[in-house]
Scaffold this active site. Structure first.
Site, short mmCIF file in Angstrom:
data_model
loop_
_atom_site.label_atom_id
_atom_site.label_comp_id
_atom_site.label_asym_id
_atom_site.label_seq_id
_atom_site.Cartn_x
_atom_site.Cartn_y
_atom_site.Cartn_z
CD GLN A 31 -1.32 0.37 3.78
OE1 GLN A 31 -2.51 0.56 3.50
NE2 GLN A 31 -0.75 0.19 4.90
CD1 TRP A 66 -2.80 8.49 0.64
CD2 TRP A 66 -4.32 9.88 1.03
NE1 TRP A 66 -3.38 8.15 1.62
CE2 TRP A 66 -4.34 8.83 2.15
CE3 TRP A 66 -5.18 11.08 1.13
CZ2 TRP A 66 -5.30 8.61 3.06
CZ3 TRP A 66 -6.18 10.97 2.27
CH2 TRP A 66 -6.06 9.97 3.28
CG ASP A 124 -9.13 3.31 1.43
OD1 ASP A 124 -10.35 2.89 1.37
OD2 ASP A 124 -8.09 3.24 2.14
CD GLU A 174 -15.68 5.52 2.68
OE1 GLU A 174 -15.29 4.48 2.64
OE2 GLU A 174 -14.63 6.41 2.51
CG ASP A 203 -10.31 0.76 7.64
OD1 ASP A 203 -9.93 0.32 6.74
OD2 ASP A 203 -9.97 1.95 7.59
CG HIS A 228 -4.04 -3.79 6.36
ND1 HIS A 228 -3.25 -2.96 6.80
CD2 HIS A 228 -4.91 -3.00 5.33
CE1 HIS A 228 -3.49 -1.62 6.48
NE2 HIS A 228 -4.44 -1.63 5.33
#
Length: 673
Positions: A276, A292, A393, A396, A460, A532
């Site tokens: 990741q 990011w 990912d 929201e 998560d 993860h």
């Protein structure tokens, strides 16, 4: 069938009907406004209603055997023009027009006390939603998700991030009834589905929806299949996905490659390396997080394309990570900002959203040029360097007061935002010519996400045993997704969210050895196994924290690989025929109370799985449905009833049908040492 008299209207398909009369109108309309407060992807929503008006009167405008147009109205002058169409086993209601300024809509569905209700997207706490009022709004799932839990109270106090039993990444305005019918509301507006009334269900939508669909089946599983087909089927998973574990590692090339080599030496079956932090990392008070900016980090992963090729030669694919944000420090943010591709505030400034501890910019998916730009980033910077998949990912966090390129009110686009995010990823894969080879997995979604995303994961979870936000919750999540028409799901093995730094001792959560091993067992009997390290990797037990754990994990990976022929055909039947993969028992057997059995499931029709979900258990009480079942590990046979089953670490209660055509595959899996 359509029946109309002077004061009543009945529409019936199979054993489902809608009935309108002056005393029980089908529709109500109204006006109102909501206030939204967002903190770290969690929302506090306050609702205000100016009025709610039942539409008791109606006038038939046109009618034939299978279709009619009807004008519903109130004494005060509110009108709603609707078209009802009955075709075979489906009733469709189209709203053709409505009085100006109406922005609230209610539909009422007759019911019985004994009816059970499932679906509404991904629900973690309850499988049967009868008696519940379910808000449908894309958000963070929340930490703890139980107002009686001290962890939830702490998360609310610290960051307003505790959530509740209904908060979810993936709500969906659909449900399935034990009376063998489904419902789809074609709207992305905030909604509340109220199943708490004795004689009716009340669906409340905060706009006038375009369409509402009801369909019936010959059985509950037939109903679920029809819903699944109606919302859209994905492509099957790439073949390589079934060949072992997707191992989540981070820390740079010098860290991950030695870990892979050691794991292979110990017998771990690895099909993918998920890094990741391929684009870099940042350390925050929340833990190890990512930079990011969707360009590979040459310091952490020098010559990453070469590393990807070398791993592929070993039979290991490489996967990365992307989300809907851009880091303000990154080159891609500078480019997107200059070109006007970002979500804005009402005053024209860019909307920089604080996700955990730092601000980031959101890409505006209503801008066609921005969509093409982010697709190009995926095709060039990810697929172009050889990545075979990624976590797509978030989705929201769109604020409701944001200003979007195409003028759509953000309140009405919020629930659609993750759907378009899935579509963008799917189009990038298709345009790169990599369909059937690349897999991306998402957590956020809404209506029609299923037709675009290749895979979902449950989000998560806490690294604990809690029923609302730990290991047990991913089982309910998978079942509720099935009952919402979404079949390809999996979870982070061991969970993700750790509260360990700068928190009181009473709320500390750390992944234990036992939890990791039990979670790995449950994940073995899902379509995909993926690990993860979590937000605080050094605080948590990992797959290689000791020899016993690594040996256990290697064995479970081989069990999963041995099941490949069976799992692959389950996925293909879902992708091509809409048949469910992870099922509640009542899709095949007559069960009186599904809520009591929501922590058992059928993996396909031939495997019964009852994972150990409590610490310290070495036996488990298991309900065996009416059929002859064979214990996967011992070969002992069982018929219908409840049994206390031995369940030491490495041997969770799993059974296969004695007459299954996959018997040889199951015996091979059960013999893994």
């Amino acid at each position: 069938m359509i029946e109309i008299s002077e004061n009543s209207l009945t529409l019936r398909i199979g054993n489902f009907e809608l009935a309108h009369s002056e005393d029980f109108p089908i529709f109500a309309v109204g006006r109102g406004e909501n206030t939204y407060e967002m903190s770290h992807g969690n929302f506090n929503i306050s609702k205000y209603y100016n009025e709610k008006i039942p539409l008791r009167k109606f006038k038939v405008l046109s009618k034939n055997e299978n279709q009619c147009e009807i004008l519903f109205f109130s004494p005060s002058g509110e009108e709603l023009k609707s078209k009802f169409s009955l075709i075979a086993d489906k009733l469709t209601i189209e709203i053709l027009s409505a009085s100006k300024n109406l922005n609230r809509f209610w539909i009422y569905i007759p019911t019985y006390e004994s009816e059970e209700i499932y679906g509404c997207g991904e629900q973690y706490s309850y499988l049967n939603l009868r008696g519940k009022r379910v808000p449908l709004w894309v958000s963070e799932q929340g930490v703890g998700r139980n107002k009686r839990d001290i962890i939830t109270h702490f998360a609310n106090f610290k960051d307003d991030a505790g959530g509740d039993w209904h908060t979810t990444y993936f709500p969906q305005p659909t449900f399935v009834s034990s009376r063998n019918y489904y419902s789809i509301v074609h709207s992305y507006a905030y909604s509340e589905f109220d199943f708490s009334h004795r004689n009716f269900h009340e669906l409340e939508i905060h706009e006038i929806p375009q369409k509402i669909e009801f369909g019936t089946g010959n059985s509950l599983i037939d109903t679920v299949v029809k819903l699944t087909k109606s919302i859209g089927l994905p492509n099957p998973l790439p073949d390589w996905v079934y060949d072992g574990v997707i191992l989540g590692l981070q820390g740079g090339r010098d860290v991950v490659v030695p870990k892979i080599m050691r794991a292979l030496e110990k017998g771990l079956k690895i099909t993918g390396l998920w890094i990741q932090d391929w684009e870099g990392k940042r350390i925050t008070t929340f833990g190890k997080q990512l930079m990011w900016n969707w360009v590979y980090d040459e310091n952490m992963y020098p010559n990453l394309p070469e590393m990807i090729d070398q791993l592929r030669d070993m039979g290991i694919r490489t996967l990365g990570y992307i989300n809907t944000f851009l880091a303000l420090e990154g080159s891609l943010y500078q480019e997107a900002s200059k070109k006007g591709y970002l979500v804005r505030k009402p005053n024209g400034e860019e909307y920089h959203v604080v996700v955990t501890t730092f601000p980031a910019a959101l890409v505006d998916f209503t801008n066609p040029e921005a969509r093409e730009w982010i697709k190009k980033v995926i095709k060039s910077n990810m697929i172009g360097i050889g990545l075979s998949g990624w976590m797509a990912d978030f989705g929201e966090y769109l604020p409701t007061d944001a200003v979007l390129y195409d003028g759509t009110p953000a309140e009405l686009y919020h629930n659609r935002y993750p759907v378009d995010w899935a579509k963008i990823n799917a189009e990038a894969v298709e345009e790169a010519g990599k369909m059937g080879e690349v897999v991306f997995f998402m957590r956020a979604g809404n209506l029609h996400s299923a037709r675009y995303s290749t895979l979902f994961w449950h989000g998560d979870q806490l690294v604990n045993w809690s029923k609302d936000d730990g290991l047990p919750s991913v089982i309910v999540a998978a079942l509720s997704m099935t009952m919402s028409g979404i079949g390809l799901t999996h979870s982070d093995i061991g969970g993700y969210t750790t509260l360990a730094k700068n928190v009181p001792d009473i709320v500390v959560t750390k992944r234990t050895k036992e939890l990791f091993m039990r979670w790995a067992e449950q994940s073995t009997f899902t379509p995909v196994m993926r690990t993860h390290e979590g937000n605080w990797p050094d605080e948590n037990w990992q797959f290689d924290s000791d020899e016993e754990t690594l040996k256990h994990f290697a064995r479970m990976s081989m069990v999963h690989y041995a099941l490949k022929p069976y799992i692959k055909q389950l996925v293909e039947k879902y992708a091509y025929e809409g048949k469910p993969i992870i099922m509640p028992l009542n899709l095949r057997y007559r069960i009186e109370n599904t809520e009591e059995l929501k922590y058992q499931y059928l993996f396909g029709e031939d495997l019964l799985v009852a994972p150990v979900i409590e610490s310290g258990q070495d036996t488990k009480k298991v309900f065996i449905p009416d059929d002859e079942w064979v214990h996967l590990w011992s070969g002992k046979r069982y018929t219908g009833g409840t049994y206390e089953i031995e369940a030491p670490i490495g041997y969770p209660p799993v059974f296969y049908l004695a007459d299954s055509e996959w018997k040889d595959v199951f015996e091979k899996a059960g013999d893994m040492k």
